[in-house]
Each structure stands twice: as structure tokens, then as C-alpha cells.
Design a protein around this motif. Structure first.
Motif, short mmCIF file in Angstrom:
data_model
loop_
_atom_site.label_atom_id
_atom_site.label_comp_id
_atom_site.label_asym_id
_atom_site.label_seq_id
_atom_site.Cartn_x
_atom_site.Cartn_y
_atom_site.Cartn_z
N GLN A 550 0.89 -1.64 0.01
CA GLN A 550 0.06 -0.65 0.07
C GLN A 550 1.00 1.17 -0.06
O GLN A 550 1.86 1.44 0.77
N VAL A 551 0.92 2.39 -0.95
CA VAL A 551 1.05 3.77 -1.24
C VAL A 551 0.75 4.13 -0.42
O VAL A 551 -0.22 4.44 0.11
N THR A 552 1.70 5.42 0.52
CA THR A 552 0.94 6.40 1.21
C THR A 552 1.93 7.38 0.98
O THR A 552 3.03 7.71 0.86
N GLY A 553 1.25 8.64 1.64
CA GLY A 553 2.16 9.86 0.69
C GLY A 553 1.73 10.91 1.47
O GLY A 553 0.24 10.88 2.16
N LEU A 565 1.00 8.52 -12.29
CA LEU A 565 1.23 8.00 -13.09
C LEU A 565 1.60 7.22 -13.74
O LEU A 565 1.71 6.28 -12.52
N GLY A 566 1.23 6.22 -14.28
CA GLY A 566 1.35 4.47 -14.38
C GLY A 566 -0.01 3.76 -13.76
O GLY A 566 -1.39 4.27 -14.62
N SER A 567 -0.11 2.64 -13.40
CA SER A 567 -1.05 1.59 -13.17
C SER A 567 -1.09 1.16 -11.76
O SER A 567 -1.90 0.77 -11.06
N TRP A 568 -1.74 2.99 -11.90
CA TRP A 568 -2.53 2.74 -10.53
C TRP A 568 -4.15 2.57 -10.16
O TRP A 568 -4.51 1.90 -11.51
N THR A 569 -4.24 2.14 -9.33
CA THR A 569 -6.51 1.07 -8.83
C THR A 569 -6.94 2.00 -9.99
O THR A 569 -7.92 1.38 -10.47
N GLY A 570 -6.97 3.64 -9.65
CA GLY A 570 -8.11 3.69 -10.32
C GLY A 570 -7.45 4.98 -11.26
O GLY A 570 -7.74 5.97 -11.67
N GLY A 571 -6.28 4.58 -12.18
CA GLY A 571 -5.65 5.01 -13.06
C GLY A 571 -4.87 6.26 -13.82
O GLY A 571 -4.36 6.46 -11.95
N ASP A 587 -15.33 10.96 -1.65
CA ASP A 587 -14.38 10.42 -1.09
C ASP A 587 -13.53 9.05 -1.34
O ASP A 587 -12.91 8.43 -0.73
N SER A 588 -14.04 8.22 -2.24
CA SER A 588 -13.34 6.89 -2.27
C SER A 588 -11.67 6.85 -3.39
O SER A 588 -11.12 6.18 -3.05
N GLN A 589 -12.00 8.01 -3.77
CA GLN A 589 -10.60 8.66 -4.21
C GLN A 589 -10.24 9.21 -3.55
O GLN A 589 -8.67 9.93 -4.22
#
Length: 998
Positions: A550-553, A565-571, A587-589
Motif C-alpha cells: 500500500q502506497v501512502t503519501g 502516472l502508471g498502473s494505479w488502481t484508479g488509473g 471520498d472513494s478516491q
């Protein structure tokens, strides 16, 4: 018509196959250019991180930060004294589980360079040797000494199997093992060969089969690297001459520097200079850089060392090192520099590792005055390094071959790489005069990040037969030269990121145009090494990847643009920061768990930003325990015993004896061998705090008749680097009453006249370099010279041996007693070395005035016994406990003690509760000790280290992982100063929220 894949895409497909075979076959070889992993060249971007300088719970996040910065390797020492603190008592559990640390590196896909010592330096106590080693009869450290090598072999028997089981040949990721450490600083290779070869063979005999390396000094059959901050060209030339067939690596690239008590902050190696030094390394042709330190950490307990250069260079508790990651694991401006240039190496390292330097006479680049250019080339592909020698930022125009002119903007002293016709895809060649990274396929597009200062313009050229601009989020000017088949992009770098979609010779290409700050906030997330999982996150101040992936920022500015950019779940997405933080768009994103949405919405109504958590609060009335100094119950000895003799590793020793004085007044106390700070008490009244050590003399107030002398010594760390390792800590040898201390820095004579060594005198001493000075004994029969002496010292015409000493050490302690001429004038002579000197003292005393019948007590005697309630100071600033104060004798008295001090050592104890921290925050806790003196800190049984409020350290790390729901903080203060301004703080970045990035 079939699209032609980019060269990089072909390479990524090969990498996927290589990774699939890694568990079955891994082989590291090398040639004169680089290391080669399974037939593919690899540029070693290595982060030096010491597992023993942080809690185990912090390992993953710190290692992940290194990986996210583009590091592909971890470099670590192994500290013998951590693993065998007492003889035969081995510790490889918890925070000391170095095998687990190596396993975690492997789990994260990181190569490892192991440096088992046995000597490691590292500003670590005793250079890593355990304290008890000093007690062994006849031992000589770092020599072919039978006693020393016996214990080294026992240590290797324990530590090397841990490394051996994790080598490439065993399926691990350990790729290099270092023999000893910086032995060349002591002697040349010929003189060192017997010892270095013994250690080399000891590693081989225990099953080490990966290549062996050395740093600063070599051994036959090993690869030597260089340790430095500057001078990359000179070190490269020496390595190339010495070992023409091996890779050239910087085994320690000093990103910052250590700090010592009472010294200045080590901030001289600025981020801009760091960038320049890395560019110098790449320009010279090195294909490996180990960032020392990438993360420094903390000298918990008593493990901070001591080094040469003065008598009292003792390491502070923080080992922040002004490194890319600070002591708390937070990213810094240096981290951004290291990350960006590592991304540049990742993008173009394959070319860099194949290049040779362009001879000066073959450089055809035309440029104006005020800049210089050097280059590296492979065939027609070239990388030019343009360096500014101007004193202000300026845009220079540079003309490459075939009359191609591009602008390059440079800060004073900056070096920028100019890419010249680099083939990034089949029949597609790139030229650019600004920082370019990426150069890999992201979500089906060959993606390049083009960065420059905000508001700056840059030019990028693509040479290709066909190019189409498929779309752009920014205005872009494109000129086409059909003769040369060159498309020239004139770009402007806004604070908002811009994207240009192209197609060149059938290859989809994406330019991501960023300003420098956005480039600093660009993160490459490799998705486990699978090309189709590669992702970039742009706009986050910090990023982490959990063990589950899981990526957090972290976002400090809710108005900043965030780009995925790239293969994120939400594009792929482009959002504003507050849409992530507050979920305003969806909210879901938003990246915020559902259970926090209501809480965040409420926060928005009351604040433009989320309310940050508050740190725990210490009570105003801690418990207090006075320490009455006494060694009456301790051991008795004719002579004082030093720490190792006493059987104590760190902490305090109290020395006590009685002496008679014939007068009531001032006398002088002489300590001929003292290697630590000491508080001097006569009749329970503090007389002095000794800081400059080696030998010391100080005036004390004595009463006529019997007096009691007490010397409280804190172990401040053993030498971590010196030819004199293993100095005795505490009082070693005899102590004397009566004598004199003379500062003899002034009134030295040369043929040109009198010279004062506490002044700058270099320009006066170019011709007459021999200094002389006389002194008389005044009835004394013993003499010690302590301070910044120089090689070649003579007294009364006789040479004084100074084995192993080098002038740049700037400190030695010499007993001159055997050379004295009683009743006559004595003459000192020494060659001029440097000025100004901060210390040069002559200590004279009588051997008949030795103090005897010593009593001793260790740290146990100083532990708190009886607690009472502390009350804040009254209006006059005096401490109170139940309405009474304490005098210097430790007896309770109605007489107040001024200056906010109890006048004796005191323990303070606070109980505090752990603060609740919302899940979207990550806090770092520190303790600020305003107003305190000197002592030690303890949290829930963990020794947090020494403190001393003389700077440069002001705050002390409290590891969050060591907190419990209810906590006990203990503070031992040597002066018993009022703790009214002691408080817990979160670091500045604790106030910003973290969000899940999907």
C-alpha cells in the motif's frame, strides 16, 4: 504496421526474465567499467544505513526511503560491541538482529554491502570494539597481534556465518564484503599487507565467496574504493593507476559530517554542493556511489565515540549527519538531490557505464567564457558536463557538433549534464540541456521527466524521421528542421506540471515538464520490479510503501497539484491536494479510510487544514531524587581504576580520596591522564567542570587540614579513529595535588622573531619553520605537554617519540619528565605545523605529591534511591522541594541555591501518557532540554543517550516505537538544574496528513 518498441522496453523485458531466473542463478562479476550482475551492468547506488542506530521497528521505513530514492543497495557496518557487550555474551535479537536486517534488505530487493570490521570507525565508541577487549594482556589493536587476532577470530566465527548465509551464492543479496576499514589512513599497503591479508583470508576461510572490497588502502585480491567528499578526479586517477581492471566506486561519499559537543552545527555541505559533488563523481567515471550517511540515526546509550583533532571531540547523541534522511527518517533537501540524481543514473546509467572520458583536445563543444565543459561518450552518444564559474545564475548558449545550439541555465558552481544524441528508442535521439530523468516505459509510454527552475525555459530536441504531437496540457513551441530531421521543443517550466504526448518513429513518448520543486516531489514506485506495475507519484512531500504494497503519501500544501502516472488502481489521475486530503472530489478516491471521513469533514468546518495532533505533556511537578556523592561503600584501591578495570562499560565513575592541606586557600589539582569530562568537588562543593582532557590541571579551594576530593567522571566515548585506540577511560594512573598549568601558545621564537601560536601566522613562517621556547621547573620534577604539538618535537636537544602521530590530529599528550633538566632552563623545539592552536599547555608537578588511598563507586551508586515531589521555582528563581532547598553538601537547608540549580546531581522522573494520534498522521517525538546541564536520558528502560546543553544538539530523539500507553521518563542532571522548560515536541512535519494513494 507493427510499432517498433523502444530500446528501454526491450531492456525491461530482459530484466523481467533476469529477475525470474535470479532465485536460480545469481552471479556478480566485474570489469574495469562496472560490476556486472548476471551479465548486465549495474550501477551501484548504495545507501549507508546502520541497523544499530535505530529501533528495529524503524528499519523498513528507512530502507524503503532509500529504495524510493533510487538506491539499489544498502551498505552497513556490523558493530562488534553491540553483539558482544560482555565477553562471551552474544546478542543477536531484537534491535541487534543483523541477520533480520539483511533479510529485510533482500525482501525489498536491495543488494547489500557488508562491512564486518572488526574495526568500523563510524564515530562509534571504540570503533566497534567491545570495551572488555582493552583488558586483555598484551593486546594491540589493528595489528598482527596474537591476543587481538584471537578475539577477532572468535568474533568472525559468530558474525561471518550470518553474512555467508545471505550471499548471492546462498540465494541472498549480499554482493560485497569489506576487509577491515580505512587501514590506509594508518599505513601504506606494503606495511599493512600482513594484517590486511590475514583478515582477508579469515573471511575467505569462513566461506565468503562474493568479491571483497577495501576502502582507503588495499589488499591483494580485493577491489579498493575511495572515501571522500570532494576531489573526485584525483581519487579516480589514483584508483585507476592502482587497479586498472576493477570498477571505480566511492565506498564512502560523505554527504554531511558528524557533530561533537560544544562544536558548530555540521551544515557546511549544502544541498547545492552535494549536487555538484555527485556530478563530479559521475563526470569522473565512477560507477558506484555509497552515500555515507544516507541515514545516520542516533548514538543511543553510551555508544557515541570520540575522534582526533582536539582533546574533547566527543560525539553528540544525534548522528543526524546532515544526511539525506534526518535523524527521524524524514526527507530533506539533500534527499531530493540524491533522489533526482539517482533517477538520472537509473535513466542513463547503462550509457554512463559504457562511456569513456572525451580527451580535452577532442572536445568540439563551443561555449562562452565563465563555463567549462567535459564529456563522456560511447560512439556517437555523448553526455557533456557543463560547469559554471560565474558568481550569479546565468543562461549560457552552447553549440554542439553540427552547429546545434541549445541554452543551458546554471547557478554559480552548478554542473548540468547535457544529453547529446542519446538513443532513447529505435531511430529516436534525444538532446537536452537540463535535468532529464525517467527514460522508461510507464503505462505504455516512454516517459521522460524534464525539470528546471520555476519560470526557466529549456530546450529539448528529438531527432526522428516522423513525429506527431498527440496532445499537450501546456502550450509548447515546436520547431522542425526537415534537413536534420530534428524537432526542437521550447519548454517553459511552471509550478504546475505539464504533459506532452508524442509519437516518434511509431514509439509513444511522454514528456512530463516539471519545475525543480515538483521534481523533488516526484517518486518512482517500481511495483516489485514488474514493468507493467511501474508507477510515479508526483506532488507528495513524502511517500511510503507498506509491507503489503500500500502506497501512502504526505501533503503539506492542499493547493498543490497531485499527479499519478502508471498502473494505479484508479488509473492515471491529476487532482488537487485537498481532493486527496479532504475527499472533496470523491471520498472513494481521497485516499482517506472511511472511518476518518466524518472526522475530517468536521475539521474542515473549523480549519482550512486538518488540526495536527498535540505531543504528550510532561507534568509541571516531576519527582525528584537527590544524589549524595559518596564512595564510602564502594571499593578501595591504592590507585584509581579506569572503566575497564572496574568492569563497567559506560556511565559514571566516582573517585574519592582524602588529602591534607597546610593552608586555607587555593591549590592546584593535577590529573595527568584523564580522557573524559569530570566534575571536581572538594568537601562536597563543586570546583570545576573539566572539558579539555588528555591531561588537566585546575585550581581548587581547600581548607587547612583534612579535605575530601571527589572526581565524578562521565564516560564520553572512546576514540573511534586514531592510532591510539583503547585509551583508558576515567582516571588512569596517579593524581597529584600542587603544581602549575601554563598556556604556552604564545612567545615562541623563530629567526624572524616572536610568534604567537594562538594567532594566524602561516604567512610569517614560510621560511623559518622551527619554533623554540624555554621554561623552568620551579622545583617541579614532572612535566606533561598536552595539546596541538607537531612531529619532530625535541626537548633539550632530545627527540620525543610520537609513534603513529600525524600533525593533522592536532592533539597529543606527552610525558616529558625523562627529558627534564632540574634547576636549569629547559628548551622545547618543534617544527611549525599550523595556527591558530586552540590548546597547548605545559603541566608541572611534583611526584611526591601523589594522592593515595582512593575509594570508588560506579553508576549503580548514583541511581535514584528516594523520590520527593519537585515544586516549581519561586519568584526569585530558587528551586523548592516541600518549601526547602538544597545546599552544595546535599543536606536539606533553608538557604536557597541560586541560578536554578540544586548544586548537586539530581534525578527527575516524569510519568506521561501516550498521545492519541489519528491514523492519517505520522509523528516523530523529541525532547527539548532547555535550561538543563549535562547527564543522561532514559525512557521505559531504554537508555536514550547522553545530553549536554552546550550545543549543537538541542533536541533528543524519543523513538515512538518505545512508547507505551503510560510512560516513565528519567533524566539525570549533573548540576540538578531546574527542569521547568523541559518539554516534549513533535517535529515540524508531524503536522501534515498522510493519505492512501491508490
Amino acid at each position: 504496421m507493427t510499432e517498433k518498441p523502444s530500446l528501454l522496453l526491450q531492456k525491461q523485458e530482459k530484466n523481467t526474465q533476469t529477475r525470474a531466473e535470479h532465485s536460480l542463478r545469481s552471479e556478480l562479476t566485474y570489469d574495469q567499467r562496472s560490476f556486472i550482475m548476471n551479465g548486465e551492468r549495474v550501477f551501484l547506488n548504495s545507501a549507508t544505513i546502520h541497523y544499530f542506530r535505530m529501533p528495529r521497528e524503524e528499519w523498513r521505513e528507512v530502507l524503503m526511503k532509500a529504495k524510493l530514492a533510487g538506491m539499489n543497495c544498502i551498505d552497513t557496518y556490523f558493530a562488534w560491541n553491540v553483539h558482544e557487550p560482555e565477553e562471551g555474551q552474544w546478542s543477536f535479537e531484537g534491535d541487534h538482529d543483523c541477520g533480520a536486517f539483511l533479510d529485510l534488505c533482500a525482501e525489498l530487493g536491495m543488494y547489500v554491502i557488508t562491512r564486518p570490521g572488526p574495526f568500523i570507525c563510524a564515530e562509534w565508541d571504540f570503533g566497534g570494539f567491545p570495551y572488555w577487549l582493552e583488558t586483555k594482556q598484551g593486546i594491540r589493536f589493528r595489528q598482527n597481534n596474537e591476543a587481538y587476532l584471537h578475539y577477532v577470530d572468535l568474533y568472525f566465527d559468530r558474525i561471518i556465518p550470518i553474512i555467508r548465509k545471505r550471499q548471492l551464492s546462498a540465494g541472498g543479496t549480499v554482493i560485497l564484503v569489506q576487509v577491515e576499514n580505512e587501514y590506509g589512513y594508518l599505513m601504506d599497503d606494503a606495511a599493512a599487507s600482513a594484517h590486511m591479508n590475514h583478515l582477508r583470508d579469515s573471511l575467505l576461510q569462513r566461506g565468503i565467496d562474493v568479491p571483497l572490497i577495501t576502502c582507503v588502502g588495499g589488499a591483494e585480491g580485493t577491489i579498493e574504493g575511495a572515501n571522500f567528499w570532494s576531489g573526485a578526479d584525483g581519487h579516480y586517477a589514483k584508483l585507476r593507476e592502482k587497479q586498472p581492471d576493477t570498477p571505480k566506486v566511492v565506498t564512502e561519499f560523505w554527504t554531511g559530517w558528524f557533530e561533537n559537543w560544544g562544536g558548530p552545527s555540521a551544515i557546511q555541505k549544502t544541498p547545492a554542493l552535494l549536487e555538484k559533488r555527485i556530478m563530479e563523481i559521475l563526470r569522473a567515471g565512477y560507477t558506484g556511489i555509497s552515500y555515507y550517511m544516507f541515514y545516520g540515526g542516533t548514538n543511543f546509550g553510551g555508544y557515541g565515540g570520540r575522534t582526533v583533532g582536539s582533546s574533547d571531540i566527543f560525539m553528540i547523541t544525534s548522528y543526524d549527519y546532515d544526511a539525506p534522511l534526518n535523524e527521524y527518517g524524514r526527507v530533506t533537501d539533500k534527499y531530493a538531490v540524491a533522489k533526482t540524481l539517482s533517477y538520472f543514473v537509473h535513466a542513463f546509467g547503462a550509457l554512463l557505464m559504457e562511456t569513456e572520458e572525451v580527451p580535452a583536445e577532442q572536445i568540439k563543444v563551443r561555449h562562452p567564457q565563465g563555463v567549462s565543459v567535459r564529456g563522456r561518450c560511447k560512439g556517437n552518444e555523448k553526455i557533456w558536463f557543463l560547469e559554471s564559474h560565474k558568481d550569479e545564475r546565468e543562461t549560457f548558449h552552447v553549440t554542439l557538433e553540427e552547429g546545434r545550439t541549445i541554452p543551458v541555465a546554471l547557478n554559480p558552481g552548478q554542473i548540468i549534464p547535457i544529453l547529446d544524441r542519446i538513443e532513447i528508442a529505435e531511430h529516436v535521439y534525444l538532446t537536452g540541456g537540463t535535468m532529464i530523468t525517467g527514460n522508461e516505459v510507464v503505462n505504455g509510454e516512454l516517459t521522460l521527466f524534464i525539470a528546471a527552475e520555476a519560470g526557466q525555459r529549456s530546450v529539448v530536441e528529438l531527432e526522428t524521421d516522423v513525429l506527431n504531437v498527440r496532445g499537450s496540457s501546456i502550450q509548447v513551441l515546436v520547431d522542425h528542421d526537415p534537413v536534420r530531421e530534428v524537432y526542437r521543443f521550447d519548454l517553459v517550466h511552471f509550478r504546475e506540471p505539464g504533459i506532452i504526448h508524442l509519437e516518434a518513429s511509431g514509439v509513444p513518448i511522454r514528456f512530463v515538464v516539471l519545475d525543480k520543486e515538483m521534481m523533488d516531489r516526484t517518486w518512482r514506485i517500481d511495483g516489485g520490479g514488474e514493468p507493467d506495475q511501474l508507477r510515479y507519484a508526483i506532488g507528495f512531500d513524502d511517500v511510503d510503501v507498506s509491507s503489503s504494497g500500500q502506497v501512502t503519501g504526505m501533503i503539506s500544501d492542499p493547493n498543490r497539484t497531485i499527479m499519478l502516472l502508471g498502473s494505479w488502481t484508479g488509473g492515471e489521475q491529476t487532482l488537487i491536494g485537498h481532493e486527496f486530503i479532504y475527499g472533496e472530489a470523491n471520498d472513494s478516491q481521497s485516499g482517506i479510510p472511511d472511518e476518518h471521513v466524518v472526522e475530517l469533514s468536521a475539521a474542515i468546518r473549523h480549519s482550512p487544514f486538518i488540526r495536527p495532533p498535540m505531543p504528550p505533556k510532561l507534568s509541571d511537578s516531576p519527582d525528584l531524587a537527590r544524589v549524595t556523592l559518596t564512595a564510602q561503600q564502594g571499593s578501595s584501591s591504592g590507585q584509581p581504576e579506569h572503566f575497564s578495570q572496574y568492569g563497567q562499560d559506560f556511565g559514571y565513575l566516582l573517585y574519592e580520596c582524602d588529602f591534607d592541606s597546610s593552608v586555607n586557600g587555593i591549590t592546584t589539582l593535577i590529573l595527568p591522564d584523564l580522557q573524559d569530562t569530570a566534575r571536581i568537588y572538594v568537601n562536597h562543593v563543586e570546583q570545576a567542570l573539566v572539558r579539555q582532557v588528555g591531561a588537566a590541571g585546575m585550581q581548587v579551594q581547600a581548607n587547612k587540614g583534612k579535605n575530601t576530593l571527589q572526581v565524578l567522571v562521565q564516560h564520553m566515548g572512546r576514540l573511534n579513529f586514531s592510532p591510539y585506540l583503547g585509551e583508558s577511560k576515567g582516571l588512569a594512573g596517579s593524581v597529584y595535588i600542587g603544581g602549575s598549568v601554563q598556556d604556552i601558545r604564545r612567545n615562541w621564537h623563530t629567526e624572524q622573531g616572536v610568534v604567537h601560536l594562538d594567532e594566524v601566522n602561516d604567512h610569517h613562517l614560510q621560511e623559518a619553520r622551527l619554533l623554540s621556547r624555554t621554561f623552568t621547573l620551579d622545583g617541579m620534577d614532572r612535566a606533561i605537554l598536552v595539546g596541538a604539538v607537531s612531529q619532530g618535537l625535541r626537548i633539550n636537544g632530545m627527540d620525543v617519540p610520537m609513534e603513529g602521530y600525524q600533525d593533522w590530529f592536532s592533539f597529543d599528550t606527552l610525558d616529558l619528565s625523562l627529558y627534564l633538566r632540574p634547576g636549569e632552563i629547559n628548551t622545547l623545539e618543534m617544527p611549525y605545523s599550523r595556527t591558530p592552536l586552540n590548546r597547548l599547555e605545559l603541566i608541572l608537578y611534583r611526584s611526591e605529591n601523589e594522592l593515595k588511598d582512593w575509594r570508588m563507586a560506579g553508576t549503580d551508586a548514583l541511581l535514584p534511591q528516594q523520590w520527593e515531589t519537585y515544586e516549581a521555582s519561586n519568584k526569585s528563581g530558587h528551586l523548592q522541594t516541600h518549601g526547602q532547598t538544597a545546599d552544595y553538601s546535599g543536606n536539606r537547608s533553608a538557604t536557597p541555591v541560586g541560578n536554578g540549580s540544586n548544586g548537586q546531581p539530581v534525578w527527575y522522573r516524569w510519568q506521561f501518557s501516550k498521545s492519541a494520534v489519528p491514523g492519517h498522521y505520522r509523528v516523530n517525538l523529541m525532547l527539548r532540554l532547555t535550561g538543563m546541564s549535562k547527564g543522561t536520558l532514559h525512557l521505559n528502560g531504554h537508555h536514550l543517550g547522553r545530553y549536554w546543553q552546550i550545543g549543537p544538539q538541542e533536541d533528543y530523539k524519543i523513538p515512538v516505537s518505545w512508547l507505551q500507553e503510560e510512560n516513565e521518563l528519567l533524566l539525570f542532571d549533573e548540576e540538578g538544574r531546574a527542569p521547568e522548560r523541559v518539554r516534549l515536541l513533535y517535529d515540524n512535519l508531524s503536522q501534515y496528513p498522510w493519505v492512501v494513494v491508490e
